[in-house]
Design a protein around this motif. Sequence first.
Motif, PDB file in Angstrom:
ATOM      1  N   UNK A   1       9.240   2.013  10.961  1.00 47.11           N
ATOM      2  CA  UNK A   1       9.049   0.774  11.705  1.00 47.11           C
ATOM      3  C   UNK A   1      10.226   0.516  12.630  1.00 47.11           C
ATOM      4  N   UNK A   2      11.429   0.807  12.139  1.00 46.00           N
ATOM      5  CA  UNK A   2      12.620   0.607  12.959  1.00 46.00           C
ATOM      6  C   UNK A   2      12.581   1.526  14.180  1.00 46.00           C
ATOM      7  N   UNK A   3      12.162   2.775  13.967  1.00 46.72           N
ATOM      8  CA  UNK A   3      12.089   3.728  15.080  1.00 46.72           C
ATOM      9  C   UNK A   3      11.049   3.293  16.104  1.00 46.72           C
ATOM     10  N   UNK A   4       9.927   2.747  15.620  1.00 48.54           N
ATOM     11  CA  UNK A   4       8.874   2.286  16.539  1.00 48.54           C
ATOM     12  C   UNK A   4       9.353   1.097  17.355  1.00 48.54           C
ATOM     13  N   UNK A   5      10.193   0.236  16.680  1.00 45.45           N
ATOM     14  CA  UNK A   5      10.684  -0.945  17.376  1.00 45.45           C
ATOM     15  C   UNK A   5      11.673  -0.619  18.468  1.00 45.45           C
TER      16      UNK A   5
ATOM     17  N   UNK B   1       8.950   4.267   5.206  1.00 48.57           N
ATOM     18  CA  UNK B   1       8.111   3.361   5.977  1.00 48.57           C
ATOM     19  C   UNK B   1       8.958   2.404   6.817  1.00 48.57           C
ATOM     20  N   UNK B   2      10.014   1.875   6.238  1.00 50.60           N
ATOM     21  CA  UNK B   2      10.875   0.950   6.980  1.00 50.60           C
ATOM     22  C   UNK B   2      11.614   1.667   8.095  1.00 50.60           C
TER      23      UNK B   2
ATOM     24  N   UNK C   1       0.811  -1.230   0.000  1.00 48.44           N
ATOM     25  CA  UNK C   1       0.000   0.000   0.000  1.00 48.44           C
ATOM     26  C   UNK C   1       0.838   1.271   0.000  1.00 48.44           C
ATOM     27  N   UNK C   2       1.943   1.266   0.738  1.00 48.99           N
ATOM     28  CA  UNK C   2       2.823   2.439   0.769  1.00 48.99           C
ATOM     29  C   UNK C   2       3.367   2.733  -0.619  1.00 48.99           C
ATOM     30  N   UNK C   3       3.823   1.703  -1.313  1.00 49.01           N
ATOM     31  CA  UNK C   3       4.450   1.885  -2.622  1.00 49.01           C
ATOM     32  C   UNK C   3       3.430   2.318  -3.672  1.00 49.01           C
ATOM     33  N   UNK C   4       2.300   1.638  -3.723  1.00 46.49           N
ATOM     34  CA  UNK C   4       1.306   1.954  -4.750  1.00 46.49           C
ATOM     35  C   UNK C   4       0.673   3.328  -4.521  1.00 46.49           C
TER      36      UNK C   4
END
Length: 285
Positions: A281-285, A277-278, A25-28
Amino acid sequence: MTAGQRRPERRAAVLGSPIAHSLSPVLHRAAYQALGLDGWSYDRFEIDEDTLPGFLGDLPEGDWAGLSLTMPLKRAVIPLLDEISETAASVEAVNTVVFTDDGRRTGDNTDIPGMLAALRERGVEKVDRAAVLGAGATASSALAALSRICTGPVTAYVRSEARAAEMRQWGERLAVEVATADWADAAFAFSAPLVVATTPAGTTDALAASVPDLPGTLFDVLYEPWPTRLAAAWADRGGAVVGGLDLLVHQAVLQVERMTGHTPAPLEAMRQAGERALRGRTAEG
């Protein structure tokens, strides 16, 4: 739909199970924004083999442009389509469905040309031999891609004789010279100019210490977590690395082009959206 909402001009989505962490979804959506397709939408749906026929049957005709498919649907969708491309038929896997103006469902596989495009972007267009780590569905797509750029043998490193037999059968079908070797000897793969790692997260971690100085090119199909230990060791020793995000973006570019008719799709905008986006996610982790 509430009053005042604009009806989407066309819809698309990614289907699979599990699907919550899909980057599609992010890419499209990034592509639609860059292309000015304000009325287009792209969603994700948790769908398995049992619910796929009903989902396809309930889609309103004319609203939908296409679907992206991930596991476990790439093979299950084939009997539900009107036709599939030669590329998809070669590996019995469809990751892209396009709905034509006359209501037909056509299936294609953008993973294979996506692999080739990702390699070509890093300057890999021909190799005289290659190695594949693993023997799952992605490994068969890797063999299909290698059939177009590898002029010599491909060695597949696998964990069982049953998997070895499958890879040899795929080699025969795809006209690739495939030799098989035991996973315990996987470090020997690193002498090849191109190594394609198709295994799940963590599987190749123990091999990181065996990467030689100045290795060739590693294509690691994972994108999360990234870099894998193998990819990090490979880069540290001076080798070229192609990652799973490269593959994901290039195959999504082809999906966008097929679904929207807009060529070329905005590669860099899609890549940057995926990277953001990645990082998030890394920051959230």
